[in-house]
Design an enzyme around this catalytic site. Structure first.
Site, PDB file in Angstrom:
ATOM      1  N   ASN A 128     153.596  46.093  -8.015  1.00  0.00           N
ATOM      2  CA  ASN A 128     154.015  47.138  -7.196  1.00  0.00           C
ATOM      3  C   ASN A 128     154.703  46.805  -5.916  1.00  0.00           C
ATOM      4  O   ASN A 128     155.917  47.122  -5.566  1.00  0.00           O
ATOM      5  CB  ASN A 128     152.926  48.144  -6.922  1.00  0.00           C
ATOM      6  CG  ASN A 128     153.443  49.685  -6.648  1.00  0.00           C
ATOM      7  OD1 ASN A 128     154.655  49.702  -6.421  1.00  0.00           O
ATOM      8  ND2 ASN A 128     152.684  50.455  -6.485  1.00  0.00           N
ATOM      9  N   ASP A 129     153.784  46.313  -5.054  1.00  0.00           N
ATOM     10  CA  ASP A 129     154.204  45.969  -3.763  1.00  0.00           C
ATOM     11  C   ASP A 129     155.316  44.773  -3.730  1.00  0.00           C
ATOM     12  O   ASP A 129     156.279  44.890  -2.727  1.00  0.00           O
ATOM     13  CB  ASP A 129     152.866  45.459  -2.789  1.00  0.00           C
ATOM     14  CG  ASP A 129     151.804  46.269  -2.692  1.00  0.00           C
ATOM     15  OD1 ASP A 129     152.242  47.717  -2.907  1.00  0.00           O
ATOM     16  OD2 ASP A 129     150.782  46.073  -2.835  1.00  0.00           O
TER      17      ASP A 129
END
Lengths: 464, 114
Positions: free
Chosen positions: A390-391
């Site tokens: 995600n990040d």
């Protein structure tokens, strides 16, 4: 120290240096570790020989029992640990080293039976106790965060900096008392206790995503604490080996935070992820819709693509899905789809963590592309398949200066024609930051455990 | 300041430079194994732990020495073994290089431990 001992320790030191050198190239890394281990065996074995008859009866018992128990814990821990839990295991092994360094210094001070230590013993003892204690307790917290025994989000409260500052100040005062006035055990035992508290307080406000950098820093701390014990015991091997680790660990910490596009100070004191809106509570997140797709649709899309780039993240590791992802990749390749893996430098929990996991699943080395290599290619990519990451693909790192991850280099998956996210839920990543890309019209979500989702995709591709 | 202290400080300062120099060019993928490997090297504290354990006489010294030896041994043994396990993975992947991906092999047959 006899001349022979000096030469044996010199040999060990050379083996450590050569070992570290080999460890920094992919080809020789494993041999490097073995060379360093040989150096260790020589240094420890020779120490036992030299100590020989000076062992008290109790000394023999505790040494034999201690080495046996420590070996059992070390071997079982290191062998049993899952590849995904590797980072916290390293934290644990680091912490105990720091604890041992502090205890060695405490033990030496005790032999003075209350009298003030001279400068030459006192200064390194104080250093070993404080830094070793911080490393021990800090590593324990890092372990707890990574093992999810406690929350990975930063723990902050009002006046935290003040409390930490006071703790540090009291420790310094105690150190001065010890060096200038008295060697009473109460003083240095209090110092050790406060150092442990400071270690806890130091790591609590740091987010779980930043733990690798913290562990690396604490690794350097332990190295320096060990070197300090070397000054206490006038032991050349401890000084040289400890300092080597202290220096290389400091540099490594800097390299790691560079890879995340941040300064060490920002990692340690930035209270990462503290300010932005709560993940679930954010009204903005609730308002926007995401497109959830079925495995069949996505499978068909993958099967008829020309180029697919897989972006693996920690979610893949947690789900133990590395074998499933390789199966999907092999299947796609057989259909003539070009498949590559884009590895972010900090994918997983630590730099290189993802490479290890995929290597475990026999993913061919040539398919693993590093960030700089692959970022230009997303433009020509039909589908970017983000598995549990995600990040590292969050465009906020490029576009919103207010974001805590702003400036971190990311994989530009948003440039590819389609983006597929395999995620368990809409929960944000480890850094706790919402990801715009999830709401992008070209993004399709496939919710569920990464391994299940991949298995369903494999079936869908076979059917397509 | 004694001559020995001066010698020790010399070693200390030189070791700092060597430590920086020896890992200055390391690819990102090796950061984790390198951290783990250097983590094992500070397990040298076992030498110190053994020195204090050897001379232990009072109950307090015995307890301290024992705990220090256990902690230090865990550090050194666990550190080297866990690093070796990580690097084992790196070695394994060069072999299937020729003749395309070894897709038809038995998945997981080599790495059944995890």
């Amino acid at each position: 120290m006899t001349i022979l001992t000096a030469f044996v320790y010199l040999l060990a030191a050379v083996l450590f240096i050569v070992g570290l050198k080999f460890l920094s190239s992919p080809r020789g890394a494993r041999r490097g570790n073995q060379i360093a281990a040989l150096g260790m065996l020589i240094a420890i074995g020779w120490t036992v020989v030299v100590l020989g008859r000076t062992f008290t009866p109790a000394g023999v018992t505790i040494s034999v029992a201690g080495v046996a128990i420590g070996t059992a814990i070390g071997v079982v821990g290191a062998r049993r640990v899952k590849m995904t839990a590797m980072p916290q295991m390293v934290a644990l092994f680091n912490g105990v080293g720091g604890g041992a360094a502090a205890l060695v210094a405490v033990s030496e001070l005790l032999t003075l039976s209350g009298s003030r230590p001279d400068f030459q013993t006192g200064v390194p003892s104080v250093f070993a106790i404080i830094v070793g204690g911080i490393s021990f307790a800090g590593s324990a917290i890092a372990f707890a965060k990574l093992q999810e025994l406690m929350t990975g989000t930063p723990l902050t409260y009002p006046g935290q900096q003040l409390v930490n500052g006071l703790l540090a100040l009291v420790i310094v005062v105690l150190a001065v008392v010890l060096l200038a006035l008295t060697g009473q055990p109460a003083v240095f035992v209090a110092m050790l206790v406060l150092a442990l508290m400071l270690g806890v307080a130091f790591v609590l406000p740091i987010g779980g995503a930043d733990m690798p950098v913290v562990i690396s820093l604490l690794n350097a701390f332990t190295g320096l604490a060990v070197a300090a014990s070397g000054f206490v015991l006038n032991n050349f091997a401890l000084i040289v080996a400890g300092t080597l680790v202290g220096a290389s660990g400091t540099l490594l910490t800097k390299l790691m935070s560079d890879a995340m596009g941040r300064s060490i100070g920002n990692v340690l004191f930035g209270a990462f992820g503290q300010a932005q809106a709560g993940p679930e509570g954010g009204a903005e997140a609730g308002d926007r819709s995401v497109r959830a797709g079925s495995a069949d649709d996505i499978g068909t899309m993958l099967a008829y693509s020309r180029k697919v780039v897989i972006v693996p993240g920690y979610g893949l590791a947690v789900a133990q899905a590395q074998h499933a992802v390789r199966e999907l990749a092999d299947l796609l390749e057989k259909r003539g789809v070009e498949v590559e893996y884009a590895i972010h430098p900090v994918a997983g929990r630590m730099p290189g963590h993802m490479n290890v996991l995929l290597a475990e699943a026999n993913v061919p080395y040539e398919q693993l592309k590093e960030m700089d290599e692959v970022n230009g290619q997303f433009r020509n990519t039909d589908v970017a398949l983000v598995v549990g990451a995600n990040d590292v693909v969050n465009p906020a790192a490029r576009s919103s200066p207010g974001s805590p991850i702003y400036g971190m280099p990311i994989l530009n998956v948003d440039e590819s024609r389609n983006v597929v996210f395999l995620k368990r839920s809409m929960r944000p990543g480890f850094a706790g930051i919402d990801n715009e890309l999830l709401y992008d019209p070209k993004t399709i979500m496939l919710f569920g455990d990464a391994k299940d989702s991949l298995t369903r995709l494999v079936a869908a591709v076979k059917a397509a | 300041m004694s001559g020995q202290l001066v010698t020790e400080i010399t070693y200390f300062v030189l070791a700092i430079f060597v430590g920086f120099e020896v890992i200055s060019k390391v690819p990102t993928i090796l950061h984790t194994p390198l951290m783990s490997g250097s983590n094992a090297i500070h397990g040298i504290i076992l030498v110190g732990a053994l020195i204090i354990a050897a001379g232990a006489q009072t109950p307090l010294q015995v307890v301290l020495g024992f705990v220090a030896v256990v902690l230090a041994t865990t550090n050194v043994v666990g550190g080297f073994v866990v690093t070796d396990r990580m690097l084992e993975m790196f070695k394994g992947r060069r072999q299937p290089g020729s003749g395309g991906p070894a897709a038809d092999g038995l998945p997981g047959s080599r790495s059944d431990r995890s």
